[in-house]
Design an enzyme around this catalytic site. Sequence first.
Site, PDB file in Angstrom:
ATOM      1  N   TRP A 102      49.359 -11.225 -13.073  1.00 38.32           N
ATOM      2  CA  TRP A 102      48.222 -10.441 -13.574  1.00 38.32           C
ATOM      3  C   TRP A 102      47.212 -11.330 -14.273  1.00 38.32           C
ATOM      4  O   TRP A 102      46.008 -11.123 -14.150  1.00 38.32           O
ATOM      5  CB  TRP A 102      48.695  -9.303 -14.484  1.00 38.32           C
ATOM      6  CG  TRP A 102      49.515  -8.309 -13.728  1.00 38.32           C
ATOM      7  CD1 TRP A 102      50.834  -8.013 -13.905  1.00 38.32           C
ATOM      8  CD2 TRP A 102      49.079  -7.491 -12.623  1.00 38.32           C
ATOM      9  NE1 TRP A 102      51.241  -7.077 -12.996  1.00 38.32           N
ATOM     10  CE2 TRP A 102      50.195  -6.732 -12.196  1.00 38.32           C
ATOM     11  CE3 TRP A 102      47.868  -7.330 -11.962  1.00 38.32           C
ATOM     12  CZ2 TRP A 102      50.120  -5.822 -11.129  1.00 38.32           C
ATOM     13  CZ3 TRP A 102      47.791  -6.423 -10.895  1.00 38.32           C
ATOM     14  CH2 TRP A 102      48.908  -5.686 -10.498  1.00 38.32           C
ATOM     15  N   ASP A 171      45.464  -8.171 -22.282  1.00 40.73           N
ATOM     16  CA  ASP A 171      45.859  -7.143 -21.319  1.00 40.73           C
ATOM     17  C   ASP A 171      47.223  -6.632 -21.778  1.00 40.73           C
ATOM     18  O   ASP A 171      48.232  -7.322 -21.654  1.00 40.73           O
ATOM     19  CB  ASP A 171      45.946  -7.780 -19.917  1.00 40.73           C
ATOM     20  CG  ASP A 171      46.514  -6.816 -18.877  1.00 40.73           C
ATOM     21  OD1 ASP A 171      46.837  -5.657 -19.221  1.00 40.73           O
ATOM     22  OD2 ASP A 171      46.631  -7.233 -17.705  1.00 40.73           O
ATOM     23  N   LYS A 195      51.933   3.269 -17.774  1.00 40.10           N
ATOM     24  CA  LYS A 195      53.267   2.813 -18.180  1.00 40.10           C
ATOM     25  C   LYS A 195      53.692   3.544 -19.457  1.00 40.10           C
ATOM     26  O   LYS A 195      54.547   4.413 -19.427  1.00 40.10           O
ATOM     27  CB  LYS A 195      53.305   1.302 -18.337  1.00 40.10           C
ATOM     28  CG  LYS A 195      53.155   0.581 -16.986  1.00 40.10           C
ATOM     29  CD  LYS A 195      52.208  -0.526 -17.077  1.00 40.10           C
ATOM     30  CE  LYS A 195      51.732  -1.199 -15.825  1.00 40.10           C
ATOM     31  NZ  LYS A 195      52.399  -1.215 -14.589  1.00 40.10           N
TER      32      LYS A 195
HETATM   33  C1  LIG Z   1      50.074  -6.441 -17.096  1.00 39.78           C
HETATM   34  C2  LIG Z   1      49.321  -5.732 -16.017  1.00 39.78           C
HETATM   35  N1  LIG Z   1      47.996  -5.957 -15.883  1.00 39.78           N
HETATM   36  C3  LIG Z   1      47.278  -5.344 -14.935  1.00 39.78           C
HETATM   37  C4  LIG Z   1      47.858  -4.466 -14.048  1.00 39.78           C
HETATM   38  C5  LIG Z   1      47.000  -3.797 -13.005  1.00 39.78           C
HETATM   39  O1  LIG Z   1      46.798  -2.522 -13.443  1.00 39.78           O
HETATM   40  P1  LIG Z   1      45.976  -1.421 -12.642  1.00 39.78           P
HETATM   41  O2  LIG Z   1      46.826  -1.038 -11.470  1.00 39.78           O
HETATM   42  O3  LIG Z   1      45.821  -0.339 -13.671  1.00 39.78           O
HETATM   43  O4  LIG Z   1      44.685  -2.003 -12.242  1.00 39.78           O
HETATM   44  C6  LIG Z   1      49.218  -4.198 -14.150  1.00 39.78           C
HETATM   45  C7  LIG Z   1      49.864  -3.239 -13.231  1.00 39.78           C
HETATM   46  O5  LIG Z   1      51.058  -3.106 -13.160  1.00 39.78           O
HETATM   47  C8  LIG Z   1      49.965  -4.846 -15.167  1.00 39.78           C
HETATM   48  O6  LIG Z   1      51.275  -4.616 -15.296  1.00 39.78           O
END
Ligand SMILES: Cc1ncc(COP(=O)(O)O)c(C=O)c1O
Length: 360
Positions: A102, A171, A195
């Site tokens: 991520w 994040d 989550k």
């Molecule tokens: C730490 C983290 N950042 C970003 C994301 C991406 O999130 P989204 O699907 O809401 O764009 C996720 C998705 O699991 C994640 O776990």
Amino acid sequence: MKKVYNFNAGPAALPKTVLEKAQQEFLNFQNTGMSVMELSHRSEEYESVHVKASNLLKEILEVPDTYEVLFMQGGASLQFSAIPMNFLHSNNIANYILSGSWSEKALKEAEKIGNCHIASSSKDKGYSSIPSAIQLSKNPAYLHLTSNNTIFGTQWREFPVLPANVPLIADMSSDILSRKIPIEDISLIYAGAQKNLGPSGVTVVIISKQLLEQCHKNTPTMLNYQTYAENNSLYNTPPTFSIYMLSLVLEWVKEQGGLTYIEEKNHQKAQLLYHAIDLSEGFYTGTAKKDSRSFMNVTFTLPTKELTQLFLHQAKEKGFVGLAGHRLVGGCRASIYNAVTLESCKALVEFMDNFQSNNR
Ligand SMILES: Cc1ncc(COP(=O)(O)O)c(C=O)c1O
């Protein structure tokens, strides 16, 4: 109804009482004769839901008055673009800590906007630990990190302390609301809801007013944080049902005893699973370094791919859902967000012990 133990990584388990409350109110929200989904986002009834979600979030996370809580859309992935579009200018450098997929994705978006620098990385260790030794570039726009690495199962225990003029951006998609956090040390927190906060659809942003003032004026309206701050996140139609569900989840967190209780329970759940892994004499191997282990996503492997497949197959038959590791890394992962009960974790440990006895 079939009994399942939901260990999905997101969208993930929601508290049963929250789902029941939503069900009760589904057709007739507070005597309006309508579902909450059918209310105008400009109505008084919806306004109270919106304000409740925002106020509860501030209360539970102890967000100071010097911050704004915003409700956006597009998931955490859109924040990957919004952040550099607002704060990365031609004369500064975006700093990123790479601790998993991520953060790599966040960096990739920033690189499309301007100059970037990798301040620290654990890529060479297969992202099995939280990186250390941060080296900031000159003139940093901000430092971005991923507080919990959902895929690799690692988590920051404490956040880095930065010079006063360098905003820390986190994040927190997969660990917001799971523990107490020092909001004042972080200038911008963002998290997709799916989550710990509710269903997908709303993205929560907590931003310091000081950073808010620095938004680039040419940022497209719907990506500019000021648009949301100036309009109480009602510039356009917000994801009303997701925000309603968020308000119910927040009420549940408060009723449970707030973050002190939630954090303690999350510790117990994680310890239970890590104990089972550590006491398995190598049958189960935790993939994260011990001091970087996540309390939200417990990642582990079995001795062979065949055993992993058998484990996942038998687990599914017994009602354990979502235990396959992310497609990028394989293995197994138990996501134990706030709504996953201690009982579910105990049931999983019992299953793991039995599986080991039958397959060693
Ligand atoms: C730490 C983290 N950042 C970003 C994301 C991406 O999130 P989204 O699907 O809401 O764009 C996720 C998705 O699991 C994640 O776990």
